[in-house]
Design a protein around this motif. Structure first.
Motif, PDB file in Angstrom:
ATOM      1  N   GLY A 107      28.317 -14.216  -4.462  1.00 48.10           N
ATOM      2  CA  GLY A 107      29.617 -13.651  -4.822  1.00 48.10           C
ATOM      3  C   GLY A 107      30.736 -14.095  -3.885  1.00 48.10           C
ATOM      4  N   ALA A 108      30.438 -15.074  -3.026  1.00 46.09           N
ATOM      5  CA  ALA A 108      31.468 -15.556  -2.084  1.00 46.09           C
ATOM      6  C   ALA A 108      32.647 -16.148  -2.850  1.00 46.09           C
ATOM      7  CB  ALA A 108      30.869 -16.603  -1.154  1.00 46.09           C
ATOM      8  N   ARG A 109      33.854 -15.800  -2.402  1.00 42.70           N
ATOM      9  CA  ARG A 109      35.054 -16.382  -3.004  1.00 42.70           C
ATOM     10  C   ARG A 109      35.645 -17.480  -2.111  1.00 42.70           C
ATOM     11  NH1 ARG A 109      35.746 -10.907  -4.288  1.00 42.70           N
ATOM     12  NH2 ARG A 109      37.272 -10.564  -2.627  1.00 42.70           N
ATOM     13  N   THR A 110      35.223 -17.488  -0.842  1.00 40.30           N
ATOM     14  CA  THR A 110      35.715 -18.497   0.109  1.00 40.30           C
ATOM     15  C   THR A 110      34.540 -19.289   0.663  1.00 40.30           C
ATOM     16  OG1 THR A 110      37.579 -17.113   0.762  1.00 40.30           O
ATOM     17  CG2 THR A 110      36.941 -18.858   2.286  1.00 40.30           C
ATOM     18  N   ILE A 111      34.711 -20.611   0.746  1.00 35.48           N
ATOM     19  CA  ILE A 111      33.682 -21.455   1.370  1.00 35.48           C
ATOM     20  C   ILE A 111      34.351 -22.382   2.374  1.00 35.48           C
ATOM     21  CG2 ILE A 111      33.786 -23.256  -0.440  1.00 35.48           C
ATOM     22  CD1 ILE A 111      30.719 -23.622   0.011  1.00 35.48           C
ATOM     23  N   VAL A 112      33.675 -22.559   3.503  1.00 35.62           N
ATOM     24  CA  VAL A 112      34.055 -23.581   4.483  1.00 35.62           C
ATOM     25  C   VAL A 112      33.014 -24.686   4.338  1.00 35.62           C
ATOM     26  CG1 VAL A 112      34.382 -24.135   6.916  1.00 35.62           C
ATOM     27  CG2 VAL A 112      35.071 -21.883   6.052  1.00 35.62           C
ATOM     28  N   CYS A 113      33.465 -25.922   4.219  1.00 30.11           N
ATOM     29  CA  CYS A 113      32.549 -27.004   3.859  1.00 30.11           C
ATOM     30  C   CYS A 113      32.876 -28.269   4.643  1.00 30.11           C
ATOM     31  CB  CYS A 113      32.698 -27.255   2.352  1.00 30.11           C
ATOM     32  SG  CYS A 113      31.593 -28.481   1.642  1.00 30.11           S
ATOM     33  N   GLU A 114      31.842 -29.054   4.906  1.00 34.48           N
ATOM     34  CA  GLU A 114      32.032 -30.375   5.506  1.00 34.48           C
ATOM     35  C   GLU A 114      32.216 -31.413   4.399  1.00 34.48           C
ATOM     36  OE1 GLU A 114      29.426 -29.930   9.622  1.00 34.48           O
ATOM     37  OE2 GLU A 114      28.763 -31.331   8.086  1.00 34.48           O
ATOM     38  N   GLU A 115      32.919 -32.486   4.729  1.00 34.72           N
ATOM     39  CA  GLU A 115      33.202 -33.550   3.765  1.00 34.72           C
ATOM     40  C   GLU A 115      31.935 -34.054   3.064  1.00 34.72           C
ATOM     41  OE1 GLU A 115      34.846 -36.171   1.340  1.00 34.72           O
ATOM     42  OE2 GLU A 115      36.097 -34.946   2.654  1.00 34.72           O
ATOM     43  N   GLY A 116      30.854 -34.192   3.812  1.00 31.87           N
ATOM     44  CA  GLY A 116      29.618 -34.729   3.246  1.00 31.87           C
ATOM     45  C   GLY A 116      29.053 -33.916   2.094  1.00 31.87           C
ATOM     46  N   HIS A 117      29.503 -32.677   1.951  1.00 35.54           N
ATOM     47  CA  HIS A 117      28.972 -31.792   0.900  1.00 35.54           C
ATOM     48  C   HIS A 117      30.048 -31.360  -0.095  1.00 35.54           C
ATOM     49  CE1 HIS A 117      25.305 -31.555   3.273  1.00 35.54           C
ATOM     50  NE2 HIS A 117      26.090 -31.452   4.315  1.00 35.54           N
ATOM     51  N   ARG A 118      31.270 -31.820   0.127  1.00 32.93           N
ATOM     52  CA  ARG A 118      32.391 -31.366  -0.712  1.00 32.93           C
ATOM     53  C   ARG A 118      32.174 -31.698  -2.189  1.00 32.93           C
ATOM     54  NH1 ARG A 118      36.215 -34.068  -2.709  1.00 32.93           N
ATOM     55  NH2 ARG A 118      35.939 -35.852  -1.308  1.00 32.93           N
ATOM     56  N   ALA A 119      31.733 -32.921  -2.475  1.00 37.35           N
ATOM     57  CA  ALA A 119      31.569 -33.343  -3.874  1.00 37.35           C
ATOM     58  C   ALA A 119      30.529 -32.475  -4.585  1.00 37.35           C
ATOM     59  CB  ALA A 119      31.163 -34.820  -3.933  1.00 37.35           C
ATOM     60  N   ARG A 120      29.509 -32.057  -3.867  1.00 30.21           N
ATOM     61  CA  ARG A 120      28.453 -31.248  -4.484  1.00 30.21           C
ATOM     62  C   ARG A 120      28.972 -29.854  -4.805  1.00 30.21           C
ATOM     63  NH1 ARG A 120      24.635 -31.003  -0.388  1.00 30.21           N
ATOM     64  NH2 ARG A 120      23.149 -30.028  -1.810  1.00 30.21           N
ATOM     65  N   VAL A 121      29.815 -29.308  -3.923  1.00 33.02           N
ATOM     66  CA  VAL A 121      30.435 -28.009  -4.215  1.00 33.02           C
ATOM     67  C   VAL A 121      31.364 -28.150  -5.418  1.00 33.02           C
ATOM     68  CG1 VAL A 121      32.016 -26.232  -3.351  1.00 33.02           C
ATOM     69  CG2 VAL A 121      30.254 -27.185  -1.842  1.00 33.02           C
ATOM     70  N   GLU A 122      32.111 -29.249  -5.439  1.00 30.27           N
ATOM     71  CA  GLU A 122      33.051 -29.516  -6.545  1.00 30.27           C
ATOM     72  C   GLU A 122      32.309 -29.512  -7.886  1.00 30.27           C
ATOM     73  OE1 GLU A 122      36.775 -29.789  -7.689  1.00 30.27           O
ATOM     74  OE2 GLU A 122      36.279 -29.818  -5.567  1.00 30.27           O
ATOM     75  N   ASN A 123      31.097 -30.095  -7.880  1.00 35.76           N
ATOM     76  CA  ASN A 123      30.335 -30.213  -9.130  1.00 35.76           C
ATOM     77  C   ASN A 123      29.830 -28.878  -9.664  1.00 35.76           C
ATOM     78  OD1 ASN A 123      30.651 -32.977  -9.199  1.00 35.76           O
ATOM     79  ND2 ASN A 123      28.743 -33.407  -8.118  1.00 35.76           N
ATOM     80  N   VAL A 124      29.661 -27.893  -8.777  1.00 33.78           N
ATOM     81  CA  VAL A 124      29.075 -26.616  -9.229  1.00 33.78           C
ATOM     82  C   VAL A 124      30.060 -25.451  -9.169  1.00 33.78           C
ATOM     83  CG1 VAL A 124      26.779 -27.369  -8.498  1.00 33.78           C
ATOM     84  CG2 VAL A 124      28.142 -25.936  -6.955  1.00 33.78           C
ATOM     85  N   ARG A 125      31.282 -25.692  -8.720  1.00 31.75           N
ATOM     86  CA  ARG A 125      32.209 -24.587  -8.461  1.00 31.75           C
ATOM     87  C   ARG A 125      32.455 -23.725  -9.700  1.00 31.75           C
ATOM     88  NH1 ARG A 125      37.988 -27.243  -6.924  1.00 31.75           N
ATOM     89  NH2 ARG A 125      38.759 -25.139  -7.319  1.00 31.75           N
TER      90      ARG A 125
END
Length: 523
Positions: A107-125
């Motif tokens: 249920g997190a609404r905020t994420i802190v992410c490193e560049e290496g994983h950004r695209a993967r978060v983008e794909n599932v957001r």
């Protein structure tokens, strides 16, 4: 005169703020991209806390972090704690479907992410509740891409923010960390760890291990696991010590760190110490500073313990789970060689029993049964999952671990097997049911079973036993390619065994003992 009852504040962010006031210039975190003193750590966490608050994060909300070990990981955790939010460290090895489920369930609404994983978060957001995406842009180990729509480089807002002036006080029952672990069904379960769970584990650890104020703790195992995070790293920051953060474990690099920084304590899995033992000249190094070495996550081969002991390094086995925050038992250093292979004795403020898995009755020494744990370090339950909580925690507060073990006459615990057939490869938990579920959907696969096999490098390796459709030829490469879209790399089979029929019993259940024998005998 009587004083009104005031609950003690056990929020680690409060302890770090205290350290920042009284030992401002002591190095809290050593990290290749720049060390942080306690004053700097507290200031950055306080500024990030304001950034999070301004974005709508409030007491009880969840803040996710996705990235390798870094100073940013610890800053984010302390910032979340500072405003009373729960920290959700995410396993960076998860495949897209797993990542989406974890982020969604949190249920997190905020994420802190490193560049290496950004695209993967983008794909599932789209399948999550996430609305704010902060990108770490001040770490040279992971250079950030600027100008990505929807992503905020975090350094600007942090620099501009006014530090949050105070820390939200937290007592024992308040939730602190939400850490996801794969269930035996392969679906992730969120383990709630309270501030009290973390605090009591720290009391347990400090009671039985030779850790001291000012210690240098090495953090090379993944911090998203409870073992690495809560064995020493979090406690070191509370006590005012130094955490030496490395993005991943590198055996040669560790030896440099040992020589340069005189490391005093560390947590590792057996595979790390096996890799270290293979470095040429490793035992010519001076290990005398290393007083407290805990090895857990998988049984440690006795030969490895004896090898290190012969060179003056006592690997102290411990046993526990995410749900026990993490340690339920620990083998004291002085018993390392007299009880080789044991996972130790119960922690001082933790009870451990061996019970009959069916009747729940305690068993005699030497009799194998399920290990159950009770104590203030044990999770209150699973996040929004009352069924799983009820199945794991009984009416008397005993947590049922699913691990099979026995006690010897001296009360030392020995782990025999896992009730749920879990495989531990390189310190990572692999649940056969999860891998089986994915492979059963592969075209050309009629039936599949997944078991672990002993492996010198990884402790255990994943073996897929597959029955293909008529006329279908399957290779290990085919199986791994198919599974890699659904599973983290460490869960992929390393060995494939093709059979006409996968053994099942009359009720249709996989006969794991028969299957393991087939794998062992190559039959």
């Amino acid at each position: 005169m009587t004083h009104p009852h005031s609950p003690v504040d056990v929020n680690p962010a409060s302890a770090v703020a205290r350290n920042a006031r009284y030992q401002a210039d002591v190095v809290a975190i050593r990290y290749p991209d720049g060390d942080l003193t306690y004053a700097q750590l507290d200031d950055k966490a306080a500024r990030l806390a304001t950034v999070l608050s301004d974005g709508g994060v409030a007491d009880g909300d969840r803040v996710a972090y996705l990235g390798l070990n870094s100073a940013s990981f610890l800053v984010t955790m302390l910032a979340a704690f500072r405003i009373g939010a729960m920290f959700v460290p995410v396993n960076f090895r998860l495949a897209a479907p797993e990542l989406e489920r974890v982020l969604d369930k949190s249920g997190a609404r905020t994420i802190v992410c490193e560049e290496g994983h950004r695209a993967r978060v983008e794909n599932v957001r789209g399948g999550t509740a996430l609305t704010r995406f902060l990108l770490v842009d001040d770490d040279s180990a992971v250079p950030a891409t600027f100008g990505v729509p929807g992503w905020e480089p975090w350094s600007g807002p942090i620099a501009a923010a006014t530090p949050t002036p105070s820390v939200v006080a937290k007592s024992f029952d308040d939730p602190a960390i939400l850490m996801f672990t794969s269930g035996t069904t392969g679906l992730p379960k969120g383990v709630i760890l309270t501030h009290g769970n973390a605090w009591w584990n720290a009391v347990n650890v400090d009671s039985v291990l030779d850790t001291r104020r000012g210690d240098v703790t090495y953090a090379g195992a993944p911090l998203f696991h409870i073992g690495a995070l809560n064995s020493f790293a979090l406690r070191a920051l509370v006590r005012g010590g130094t955490v030496l953060v490395r993005r991943a474990f590198d055996p040669v690099g560790f030896l440099d760190d040992l020589a340069t920084y005189r490391v005093n304590s560390m947590f590792g899995v057996a595979a790390m110490f096996a890799a270290l033992s293979r470095v040429p000249g490793v035992f010519d190094m001076d290990f005398t500073s290393l007083r407290a070495v805990v090895v857990a996550g998988a049984p440690v081969p006795p030969a490895l313990i004896e090898l290190y002991a012969a060179h003056g390094v006592l690997l102290q086995q411990a046993w526990g789970l995410t749900e026990t925050a993490p340690f339920a038992t620990h083998l004291p250093a002085e018993r390392t060689l007299t009880k080789v292979g044991s996972a130790g004795i119960p922690m001082p403020y933790t009870e451990v029993r061996v019970v009959d898995a069916n009747t729940n009755q305690p068993l005699k020494p030497g009799e194998a049964g399920e290990l159950v744990v009770r104590g203030p370090n044990v999770t209150p339950g699973y996040w929004e999952n009352p069924e799983a909580t009820a199945a794991a925690l009984d009416d008397e507060g005993w947590f049922h671990s699913g691990d099979i073990g026995y006690l010897d006459e001296d009360g030392c615990v020995y782990i025999v097997d896992r009730l749920k057939d879990m495989i531990i490869s390189g310190g990572e938990n692999v649940y056969p049911a999860e891998v089986e579920r994915v492979l059963s959907t592969m075209p050309g696969v009629v039936d599949v079973a997944v078991v672990g096999a002993p492996d010198e490098q990884w402790g255990e390796t994943v073996v897929a036993v597959v029955s293909p459709a008529e006329g279908v030829t399957l290779t290990l490469e085919d199986v791994r390619d198919y599974a890699s879209a659904h599973l983290a790399r460490y869960k992929l089979p390393r060995t494939l065994k093709v059979v006409p029929d996968v053994p099942r019993n009359a009720s249709g259940k996989l006969e794991k003992l028969v299957i393991r024998r087939m794998v062992e005998e190559g039959g």
